[in-house]
Design a protein around this motif. Structure first.
Motif, PDB file in Angstrom:
ATOM      1  N   ASP A 134      60.240 -53.981 102.493  1.00 23.30           N
ATOM      2  CA  ASP A 134      60.964 -54.477 103.663  1.00 23.30           C
ATOM      3  C   ASP A 134      61.652 -53.295 104.345  1.00 23.30           C
ATOM      4  O   ASP A 134      62.860 -53.060 104.138  1.00 23.30           O
ATOM      5  N   LYS A 149      70.574 -62.161 100.319  1.00 21.67           N
ATOM      6  CA  LYS A 149      69.927 -61.639  99.110  1.00 21.67           C
ATOM      7  C   LYS A 149      69.860 -60.113  99.118  1.00 21.67           C
ATOM      8  O   LYS A 149      69.833 -59.484  98.055  1.00 21.67           O
ATOM      9  N   ARG A 150      69.814 -59.523 100.298  1.00 20.67           N
ATOM     10  CA  ARG A 150      69.693 -58.070 100.401  1.00 20.67           C
ATOM     11  C   ARG A 150      71.031 -57.379 100.659  1.00 20.67           C
ATOM     12  O   ARG A 150      71.226 -56.225 100.264  1.00 20.67           O
ATOM     13  N   ASN A 191      72.962 -51.769 108.169  1.00 17.70           N
ATOM     14  CA  ASN A 191      71.540 -51.558 107.884  1.00 17.70           C
ATOM     15  C   ASN A 191      70.663 -51.930 109.076  1.00 17.70           C
ATOM     16  O   ASN A 191      69.649 -51.269 109.338  1.00 17.70           O
TER      17      ASN A 191
END
Length: 497
Positions: free
Chosen positions: A227, A310-311, A321
């Motif tokens: 990803d 989740k990330r 990010n």
């Protein structure tokens, strides 16, 4: 009149007795703790203290308390008010301790992002003063002004940090000073003589529809990651742009319950605590981003709509990010570093394209982008129809992604730039105002906490003498000290006030 007496209460675990000054007022008792202790042998069966040194010390304290109380009309005071008044002396209070308490209360109210700004402001002030225990006596106007000079090199902090600390100062004055009964613990206020500079106006971040088309059509740079960040950055930028400039924190915090009947219904995190309508808005999800909603959809049984939790552990981490990914894609496109985009670029772009290329007014853009536009109270009473915002969003998407039309970039105002230069106030600015009748100043106020001009006028009107005849005009001269702007208003007694 209150009565005072040196007494002991229950023994401590070590066998000693703590000495107190008991205060009785209107049959209600209260106790003032001293720093003295006595043994059981120096206390008789009636609780009287026989230690000559302690007795003399307590007698001097009682004389001082009585002398101070004799100067006030305290018949209607409570015991607590009396104790606060006689013990206040002239001891200094720790500003740092109260500021941390103020910040903790903000956190308890859920104002996490604002609390973070207040924390940064306090920490910077403590570094300047060289102590984590700044006292109120140290907050003089010259010293605070010198602290602000240390912030001159910053773009936003030079305004934001002093405003935050001024709000804390206002809070402690409201909490510690009892003006009705003359109990004043914070005797000076430096902020009336402090000049807070305005933050640098940010450059307009909007880009043209042509640049948008190029960005979303650019190939992703090669990556070994499953990803990669450029893909995340591009996809989230698309969400921001196609959801009428929705902020990344709001995208991150979306719950499944917020999405129904093809609409995202949410409260904007930035302003929901400050608005009567809790910054609520409904935005229709256009078909162009449905593949992204499905691509990043959270698994069944999870409370969040999208799987970003989740990330990334926080909304700030998610935003950082996303911005990194956008910049990596800009770099791969060969753009110079100073021109790289961020997620906010696409929020500004949506507003600018809506007004510049789709014919929307500033009010229509503000409505669709969930700005209050001066109607926070009104919006709190209405059941809003958000259809106009959906239709405007669809127009922007069609213009950018489904046409080759050239933009009129350059003719529009920035999204956050007001359509006019009207005199405005917010609760955080310092206001200096005077009321004139027949060219004479009859009322004056210097304070913060005014949200509108009418609130300032109401405060001044409350100070005007009753002898002004009905129908006479009074001039109200109001100055926004922070912005160094002034306006004059006229009101008629019996109509305007």
């Amino acid at each position: 009149m209150a009565t005072f007496k040196a007494v002991v209460r229950t023994p401590r675990k070590d066998g000693f007795y703590q000495v107190y000054i008991r205060v009785v007022h209107n049959t209600k008792p209260g106790y003032i703790k001293t720093d003295k202790i006595v043994t059981k042998q120096t206390v008789d069966k009636h609780g009287n203290i026989n230690d000559p040194f302690v007795s003399e010390y307590c007698a001097r304290m009682i004389l001082r308390y009585a002398d101070r109380l004799n100067r006030k009309d305290c018949a209607k005071w409570t015991v607590r008010q009396i104790i606060e008044y006689v013990t206040q002396d002239d001891e200094d209070i720790c500003f740092s301790d109260y500021a941390w308490l103020y910040i903790d209360r903000m956190v308890d109210r859920g104002q996490l992002r604002n609390a973070k700004n207040y924390k940064l402001a306090l920490q910077h002030m403590e570094r300047y003063y060289g102590t984590t225990k700044i006292m109120f006596g140290q907050l003089t106007a010259p010293q605070v002004n010198r602290w602000i000079v240390e912030l001159e090199h910053t773009r936003r902090a030079k305004e934001m940090y002093p405003v935050c600390m001024r709000q804390v100062f206002r809070g402690v004055m409201d909490e510690y000073n009892d003006y009705d009964n003359g109990i004043i613990r914070i005797k000076t206020n430096p902020w009336g003589k402090v000049k807070i500079p305005q933050a640098d106006r940010a450059e307009k971040k909007a880009i043209s529809p042509e640049e948008c088309r190029a960005f979303f059509a650019a190939p992703l740079p090669e990556s070994r990651m499953v990803d990669p960040l450029p893909e995340l950055g591009r996809d989230v930028a698309m969400m921001v742009l196609c959801l009428a400039g929705m902020n990344t924190i709001d995208i991150y915090e979306l719950r499944k319950e917020d999405y129904h009947e093809g609409k995202i219904c949410y409260r904007r995190a930035k302003t929901r605590k400050a608005r009567n309508d809790e910054a609520y808005i409904e935005m229709r999800v256009e078909p162009v981003i449905m593949p992204l909603i499905e691509k990043y959809g959270a698994e069944a049984g999870e409370e969040y709509l999208l799987n970003f939790h989740k990330r990334f552990s926080t909304a700030d981490s998610f935003n950082a990010n996303v911005n990194t990914g956008i910049k990596q894609l800009c770099k791969s496109m060969g753009m110079p570093k100073e021109q790289w985009y961020s997620a906010y670029t696409f929020r500004h772009t949506w507003g600018t394209v809506a007004q510049n290329d789709c014919g929307a007014t500033i009010a229509e853009v503000a409505f669709a982008m969930n700005h209050s536009h001066g109607y926070t109270v009104t919006r709190g009473y209405l059941r809003i129809d958000f259809t106009p915002a959906w239709e405007l969003n669809a127009k922007v998407i069609d213009f950018i992604f489904f046409s080759t039309a050239k933009s009129k970039q350059g003719l529009a105002r920035g999204v956050d730039e007001p359509a006019d230069k009207l005199f405005r106030l917010t609760e955080r600015v310092m206001v200096y105002a005077r009321a004139y009748f027949r060219r004479e100043v009859l009322a004056e106020v210097s304070d913060i906490g005014f949200g509108t001009v009418d609130e300032v006028i109401a405060r001044l009107a409350g100070q005007l003498p009753d002898t002004i005849p009905a129908g006479c005009a009074v001039q109200f001269r109001i100055k926004n000290v922070d912005a160094d702007r002034e306006a004059v208003y006229e009101r008629t007694k019996g109509k305007g006030f």
